[in-house]
Design an enzyme around this catalytic site. Structure first.
Site: not given
Ligand code: PLP
Length: 431
Positions: A63, A65, A209, A235, A238, A244
């Site tokens: 933990y 936090e 994003d 993320t 990807k 993840r």
């Molecule tokens: C994949 C994605 C997310 C969210 O990702 P998670 O890990 O699935 O929560 C947010 N924004 C965009 C543009 C994405 O392609």
């Protein structure tokens, strides 16, 4: 066999196959599934063995936090070092003033920024979901659409690319507190510099994003949004090819708000094993060896797009600047759903996706979203992706020889094995 028959001593020492043969068998089958098909889902990847090792490690027990040097628990001196490394590497990799590496995934990274930048019911302007946005950019049933007043800009009908005049017009109309750029199904570069001009003109904050394309940014193959944005979210699983998880980059002036929004605002204890894995993924992304990978991802995406166009298909915007290619089936008799199912029979995994101005509902859709990161990770080159495009072309005929197409896909998989050094589903040598 059953857990109840094992002694406490055995539970403390035995491996998964011994303790839970059912899950071990499913993990093995999932590894075989990943190996035995061509993964074209644009948001997926196969992470490095070193990252699998970190994500399966002992800080899952801890933990922590709070933040390094300021925790609510004892015994954090070592995880503090991990998080410091992760934060500093993220800042260095992307040239950011501040990093928060605690978000559990991309959706939580976006939530942290919204909590930091907005009050409930504030207006936000983002890319329309059916033009390639993401559910956390204002889908009605998502927290973003429930808590905030989202408005959307779209792409131009003629070019299928973001129409910056339209963004400015919408921004003047809506007067958003925050503008969000980036999305999940947009094949072209996100021009954060142009969004910055618009944000400045209407006095809005700007968030990018980059969940999909952050690996390309790390390698200098996509313009870096960080210099132009108040906040950048991503993320790590990807194109960045890490665990993840998610993270936020921001300007120093927003640092404490972002940190407080994440904890105690919406998360509890950070997943320190994931933080450790993020640190390693950032380290890998700083190497020259990594750069070769996104370079190949880009070359493969161009080869895939060109192969599809040569085969008589439409791809959205005529090509791609990224890892992502949107097959546009509106000129054919195929729906996205039917195409996805046919491709799956041929051992190609992808997902149907609406195209902008789609007349079909999202569950049917008129497009298929394709991406090159995962197959590139197992070694596919441009030649292989020409073959993938040819298999797709063959699959989307009226009466294809599915057996023959599947054999061609499996031949590619055999030539480019995934995780060849593994014993089953794990990088650890079995005892
Ligand atoms: C994949 C994605 C997310 C969210 O990702 P998670 O890990 O699935 O929560 C947010 N924004 C965009 C543009 C994405 O392609």
């Amino acid at each position: 066999m059953a857990v109840a028959q094992q002694t406490f001593e055995q539970l403390k020492t035995a491996g998964l196959a011994e303790i839970d043969p059912e899950i071990a068998e499913l993990l093995g089958r999932e590894a075989d599934r990943q190996r035995g098909q061509i993964e074209l889902i644009a948001s997926e990847n196969f992470t490095w063995p070193s990252i699998l090792e970190a994500i399966g490690s002992v800080p899952t027990n801890k933990y922590a936090e709070g933040y390094p040097g300021n925790r609510y628990y004892g015994g954090c001196e070592i995880v503090d070092e991990m998080e410091e490394l992760a934060r500093n590497r993220a800042k260095e990799l992307f040239g950011a003033e501040h990093a928060n590496v605690q978000p559990h995934a991309g959706a939580q990274a976006n939530m942290a920024v919204y909590f930091a930048a907005l009050s409930p019911r504030d207006r936000v302007l983002g890319l329309s979901l059916d033009h390639g946005g993401h559910l956390t950019h204002g889908l009605k049933v998502n927290f973003s659409g429930k808590l905030y007043e989202f408005h959307h800009y779209g792409v131009a009908r003629e070019t299928m690319m973001v129409d910056y005049d339209d963004v400015l017009a919408r921004a003047k109309e809506v007067r958003p507190r925050l503008i969000v750029c980036g999305g999940s199904a947009y094949p072209r570069a996100v021009e954060a510099d142009r969004f910055r001009e618009i944000a400045d003109e209407v006095g809005a904050l700007l968030m990018c994003d980059m969940a999909h394309f952050s690996g390309l940014v790390a390698a200098g193959l996509h313009p870096n949004p960080v210099p132009y944005c108040d906040f950048v979210t991503s993320t790590s699983h990807k194109t960045l090819a890490g665990p993840r998880a998610g993270f936020v980059l921001c300007r120093e002036e927003h640092a404490s708000k972002v940190d407080r929004a994440n904890f105690p605002g919406m998360q509890g204890g950070p997943l320190m094993h994931a933080v450790a894995a993020k640190a390693s993924c950032f380290r890998i992304a700083m190497t020259d060896a990594f750069t070769d990978y996104p370079r190949q991802v880009r070359a493969n995406a161009d080869a895939l797009a060109a192969g599809l166009v040569d085969g008589g298909f439409d791809v959205l915007t005529g090509g791609t600047d990224t890892h992502l290619v949107q097959l546009d089936l509106r000129a054919t008799d195929w729906t996205g759903l039917a195409a996805q199912e046919r491709l799956e029979e041929c051992k190609l995994t992808a997902n149907r996706n609406t195209v902008p101005f789609d007349e079909r509902p999202p569950k049917v859709a008129s497009g298929v979203r394709l991406g090159t990161p995962a197959a590139t990770m197992r070694g596919f080159d441009e030649h292989d992706f020409r073959e993938v495009a040819s298999i797709i072309g063959g699959a989307l005929q009226d009466d294809p020889d599915v057996e023959a197409l599947r054999a061609r896909a499996l031949a590619l998989c055999d030539a480019r094995p995934l995780y060849p050094g593994f014993r089953g589903y794990t990088s650890y040598a079995a005892p």
